[in-house]
Design an enzyme around this catalytic site. Structure first.
Site, PDB file in Angstrom:
ATOM      1  N   LYS A 192       0.852  -1.222   0.031  1.00  0.00           N
ATOM      2  CA  LYS A 192      -0.186  -0.037  -0.120  1.00  0.00           C
ATOM      3  C   LYS A 192       0.728   1.268  -0.083  1.00  0.00           C
ATOM      4  CE  LYS A 192      -1.866   2.718   2.745  1.00  0.00           C
ATOM      5  NZ  LYS A 192      -1.702   4.001   2.014  1.00  0.00           N
ATOM      6  N   GLU A 267      10.312   1.325  10.189  1.00  0.00           N
ATOM      7  CA  GLU A 267      11.310   2.419   9.717  1.00  0.00           C
ATOM      8  C   GLU A 267      10.792   3.566  10.065  1.00  0.00           C
ATOM      9  OE1 GLU A 267      13.520   4.888   8.876  1.00  0.00           O
ATOM     10  OE2 GLU A 267      13.621   4.178   6.625  1.00  0.00           O
ATOM     11  N   CYS A 301      13.780  10.764   6.350  1.00  0.00           N
ATOM     12  CA  CYS A 301      13.689  10.117   7.648  1.00  0.00           C
ATOM     13  C   CYS A 301      15.057  10.362   8.489  1.00  0.00           C
ATOM     14  CB  CYS A 301      13.195   8.888   7.894  1.00  0.00           C
ATOM     15  SG  CYS A 301      14.159   7.561   6.730  1.00  0.00           S
ATOM     16  N   GLU A 398      10.123  15.871  15.085  1.00  0.00           N
ATOM     17  CA  GLU A 398      10.552  15.594  13.578  1.00  0.00           C
ATOM     18  C   GLU A 398       9.743  16.863  12.614  1.00  0.00           C
ATOM     19  OE1 GLU A 398       9.575  11.931  11.422  1.00  0.00           O
ATOM     20  OE2 GLU A 398      11.425  12.051  10.574  1.00  0.00           O
TER      21      GLU A 398
HETATM   22  P1  ADP Z   1       2.190  11.167   7.016  1.00  0.00           P
HETATM   23  O1  ADP Z   1       1.346  11.396   8.359  1.00  0.00           O
HETATM   24  O2  ADP Z   1       3.230  12.087   6.884  1.00  0.00           O
HETATM   25  O3  ADP Z   1       1.273  11.009   5.783  1.00  0.00           O
HETATM   26  P2  ADP Z   1       2.145   8.357   7.850  1.00  0.00           P
HETATM   27  O4  ADP Z   1       3.371   7.566   8.737  1.00  0.00           O
HETATM   28  O5  ADP Z   1       0.651   8.390   8.452  1.00  0.00           O
HETATM   29  O6  ADP Z   1       2.818   9.558   7.440  1.00  0.00           O
HETATM   30  O7  ADP Z   1       2.179   7.543   6.419  1.00  0.00           O
HETATM   31  C1  ADP Z   1       2.725   6.536   6.060  1.00  0.00           C
HETATM   32  C2  ADP Z   1       2.029   5.505   5.232  1.00  0.00           C
HETATM   33  O8  ADP Z   1       1.033   4.936   6.405  1.00  0.00           O
HETATM   34  C3  ADP Z   1       0.953   6.025   4.357  1.00  0.00           C
HETATM   35  O9  ADP Z   1       0.794   4.890   3.431  1.00  0.00           O
HETATM   36  C4  ADP Z   1      -0.396   5.917   5.130  1.00  0.00           C
HETATM   37  O10 ADP Z   1      -1.426   5.732   4.269  1.00  0.00           O
HETATM   38  C5  ADP Z   1      -0.142   4.959   6.199  1.00  0.00           C
HETATM   39  N1  ADP Z   1      -1.038   5.033   7.245  1.00  0.00           N
HETATM   40  C6  ADP Z   1      -1.423   6.144   7.913  1.00  0.00           C
HETATM   41  N2  ADP Z   1      -2.043   5.716   8.905  1.00  0.00           N
HETATM   42  C7  ADP Z   1      -2.309   4.316   8.929  1.00  0.00           C
HETATM   43  C8  ADP Z   1      -2.872   3.634   9.787  1.00  0.00           C
HETATM   44  N3  ADP Z   1      -3.478   4.039  10.915  1.00  0.00           N
HETATM   45  N4  ADP Z   1      -2.706   2.132   9.846  1.00  0.00           N
HETATM   46  C9  ADP Z   1      -2.044   1.700   8.736  1.00  0.00           C
HETATM   47  N5  ADP Z   1      -1.443   2.678   7.719  1.00  0.00           N
HETATM   48  C10 ADP Z   1      -1.417   3.714   7.957  1.00  0.00           C
END
Ligand code: ADP
Length: 494
Positions: A192, A267, A301, A398
Site C-alpha cells: 500500500k 522504519e 527520515c 521531527e
Molecule cells: P504522514 O502522516 O506524513 O502521511 P504516515 O506515517 O501517516 O505519514 O504515512 C505513511 C503510510 O502509512 C501511508 O501509506 C499511510 O497511508 C499509512 N497509514 C497512515 N495511517 C495508518 C494507519 N492507521 N494504519 C496503517 N497505515 C496507515
C-alpha cells in the site's frame, strides 16, 4: 535528439499513469468506486485519480496473496527462477528509468535528476541485490548438546508468509522496493503506497507482471491510511507488516498488529544530529551539513536536522550553511535548474510552516528562510534557526521539511549528551579530522547509522534502521532479509 530525451518529451506532453489497483493479477477499481485525487505538489494541479480502497478491497488483495503463498506458486519456484524474475524486474526498472523518474517527480515533486539518477536506479539495485540472495538462504546442521549420536538435526529458513508493505510519500519507489527482500525470501505481498504518491508503485506493478511475477504474488492497493492502511495492518491473514512512515503511525500499526501477533518491522522518524568539530575541513563540513538537512526538501527520515558546532567555528559554519540555503533554487522538479522541489502536499506545507512559526513563537531566531516560498505549489524556504533551547518543539520534534536548528558547544565531552538528547536514533554524523574523535562519536551515539565526514550515504548492502523510537529491525543487507524468514528446527531420529 537522443532516444532518451525523445521519450522524455513524449511523456512530458501526455503523461499516462496506471490508475487502477493490482489485485490477483487484475487491474481493478475500488469496489465502492471511490477515488483519491493525486496532485502535483509543484502547482497543486490534479494529475489523475486512483482508487480509494477500503476493507473489502484490502480483503480481496490479502486473500489473493494468501492463496498465492499457500499454493507455493512463488515460494515453490526453483530459487534460481525466483532470482531470474527479480533480476528481470531490476532490468525493466532501469530500462524504464526515465519514465519512472518523470512519474515520481510529477507525483512527489523531487527534482527529476534525483528521481532518474538516484531513486529509480536505487530501486533497481535493491531488486538486483536481493535477487542474488534467493539461492543462498540455507539453514544449517546442528551439533546437538544431548543425544547427538542418536539424532540428526538441522534448520530450514522458510518465508514468513503474507507480508503487508505500507510505504510513505517521501521516497515512493525506493520504499516500494521493500518488496525485494520479501520476494527473495519467498513471501507474497500486499503493497500500500501512500495516498499522496501512489503512481510509481502502480507503474512498478506493471513491470512486475512483465517480469513474470505470478498473479497474486504482489498485490497493490491504493487508499488512505485510516481505511486501507488500518484494514491491512489488522488483517488476520497477514503474517508480517513492514512499515515505513511516521513514529505516530508506527505506534498505531503495532496496536493493529497485535490481533494475530504479526511480525512487525518499522522504519520511522528521526531528528538526527550533525556535529561539526573545530578541526573539521569546513569546505566539506558546511556543504555536508547543508545537504544533510536540505536534500529532498528535508523530507528524509534520516535528515540531519540538529546541528551542533564547536563554538570557535559556529558563526562561520552557520553563515556558510545560510549562504547555501539562500542560494538553493526552488522550483518545479521538471525544470533542470531546480535544486529543491516542493514539499509533498498542502497538509505538509502547513505542518512545516506551522513548526517554523512555533519556533519563532518560542523565541528561536531565523537566520535564513522562515516560511513559505511563493504562492503556488507547496514550497518552503530552506530555513536555519539559532538561539534555540533543547526543550523547544523545533529541536525535539521531527519537522520533515527543510528546517535546521543550530547550537554551539564548547567541550567535546558535551557531544554524547547533545547528540543523544532525542527520542529518535536513526542516523548521526560528525565532521572532524581527528580519527579518535570520530570513532569515539560512533561508539557513543545511539543511532542506527553513523557517518563521518559525509551524509546520506546509503547502500543496499549496509543495514539501515533505528535505535529508540526510530523503529524496529533493519533493512538492507542480510539483516533486511532475515525478518521475512523464519527458522524451523527439524530433528530426525537415526
Ligand atoms: P504522514 O502522516 O506524513 O502521511 P504516515 O506515517 O501517516 O505519514 O504515512 C505513511 C503510510 O502509512 C501511508 O501509506 C499511510 O497511508 C499509512 N497509514 C497512515 N495511517 C495508518 C494507519 N492507521 N494504519 C496503517 N497505515 C496507515
Amino acid at each position: 535528439m537522443s532516444q532518451a530525451s525523445a521519450q522524455t518529451t513524449a511523456i512530458a506532453k501526455s503523461p499516462s499513469f496506471q490508475t487502477q489497483m493490482l489485485i490477483d493479477g487484475q487491474w481493478v477499481d475500488a469496489r465502492s468506486g471511490a477515488t483519491i485525487a493525486v496532485l502535483n505538489p509543484a502547482d497543486g494541479s490534479q494529475l489523475t485519480t486512483v482508487p480509494a480502497a477500503t476493507a473489502v478491497d484490502v480483503d480481496a488483495a490479502v486473500s489473493a496473496a494468501r492463496r498465492a503463498f499457500d499454493d507455493g506458486r512463488w515460494s515453490g519456484l526453483p530459487t534460481r527462477e525466483r532470482a531470474r524474475i527479480l533480476n528481470r524486474l531490476a532490468d525493466l526498472i532501469d530500462a524504464n528509468a526515465e519514465e519512472l523518474g518523470w512519474i515520481e517527480t510529477l507525483d512527489n515533486g523531487m527534482p527529476l535528476a534525483q528521481a532518474v539518477g538516484g531513486h529509480v536506479p536505487g530501486a533497481a539495485a535493491t531488486f538486483r541485490y536481493y535477487a542474488s540472495w534467493c539461492d543462498k538462504l540455507d539453514g544449517k546442521t546442528t551439533n546437538l548438546s544431548g543425544n547427538g549420536a542418536e539424532y540428526h538435526a538441522f534448520t530450514l529458513l522458510e518465508p514468513v508468509g503474507v507480508v503487508a508493505i505500507i510505504t510513505p510519500w517521501n521516497a515512493p519507489i525506493i520504499t516500494a522496493a521493500k518488496l525485494a527482500p520479501a520476494l527473495a525470501a519467498g513471501c507474497t505481498c500486499v503493497l500500500k503506497p501512500a495516498e499522496d504518491t501512489p503512481l510509481t508503485a502502480l507503474r512498478l506493478g506493471e513491470l512486475l507482471i512483465e517480469a513474470g511475477v505470478p498473479d497474486g504474488v504482489v498485490n497493490i492497493v491504493t487508499g488512505y491510511g485510516a481505511d486501507a492502511g488500518a484494514a491491512l495492518a489488522s488483517h488476520h491473514q497477514v503474517d508480517k507488516i513492514a512499515f515505513t512512515g511516521s513514529t505516530a503511525t508506527g505506534r498505531s500499526i503495532i496496536n493493529s498488529a497485535a490481533g494475530n501477533f504479526k511480525k512487525v518491522s518499522l522504519e520511522l522518524g528521526g531528528k538526527s544530529p550533525v556535529v561539526v568539530m573545530d578541526d573539521a575541513d569546513l569546505d566539506r563540513a558546511i556543504p555536508g551539513a547543508a545537504n544533510a538537512v536540505f536534500a529532498n526538501a528535508g523530507q528524509i527520515c534520516s535528515a540531519g536536522t540538529r546541528l551542533y558546532v564547536q563554538r570557535k567555528v559556529f558563526d562561520r559554519v552557520v553563515a556558510g550553511i545560510a549562504e547555501i540555503a539562500g542560494n538553493i533554487r526552488l522550483g518545479n522538479g521538471m525544470d533542470a535548474a531546480t535544486e529543491m522541489g516542493p514539499v509533498v502536499s498542502q497538509r505538509q506545507l502547513e505542518r512545516v510552516t506551522g513548526m517554523i512559526d512555533a519556533g519563532v513563537a518560542e523565541g528561536a531566531e531565523v537566520v535564513v528562510g522562515g516560511g513559505r516560498h511563493g504562492d503556488t505549489g507547496y514550497f518552503v524556504k530552506p530555513t536555519v534557526f539559532v538561539n534555540t533551547r533543547p526543550e523547544m518543539k523545533i529541536v525535539r520534534e521531527e519537522i520533515f521539511g527543510p528546517v535546521l536548528v543550530a547550537a554551539p558547544f564548547d567541550d567535546p565531552s558535551e557531544i554524547p549528551l547533545l547528540a543523544n538528547d532525542s527520542d529518535y536514533g536513526l542516523a548521526a554524523a560528525i565532521f572532524t579530522t581527528n580519527l579518535s574523535t570520530g570513532h569515539r562519536f560512533a561508539q557513543q551515539v545511539r543511532a542506527g547509522t553513523v557517518w563521518m565526514n559525509t551524509y546520506h550515504f546509503v547502500d543496499v548492502s549496509m543495514p539501515w534502521g533505528g535505535y529508540k523510537q526510530s523503529g524496529w529491525g533493519r533493512e538492507n543487507g542480510f539483516d533486511g532479509l532475515a525478518p521475512y524468514l523464519q527458522t524451523k528446527s527439524v530433528v530426525v531420529a537415526i
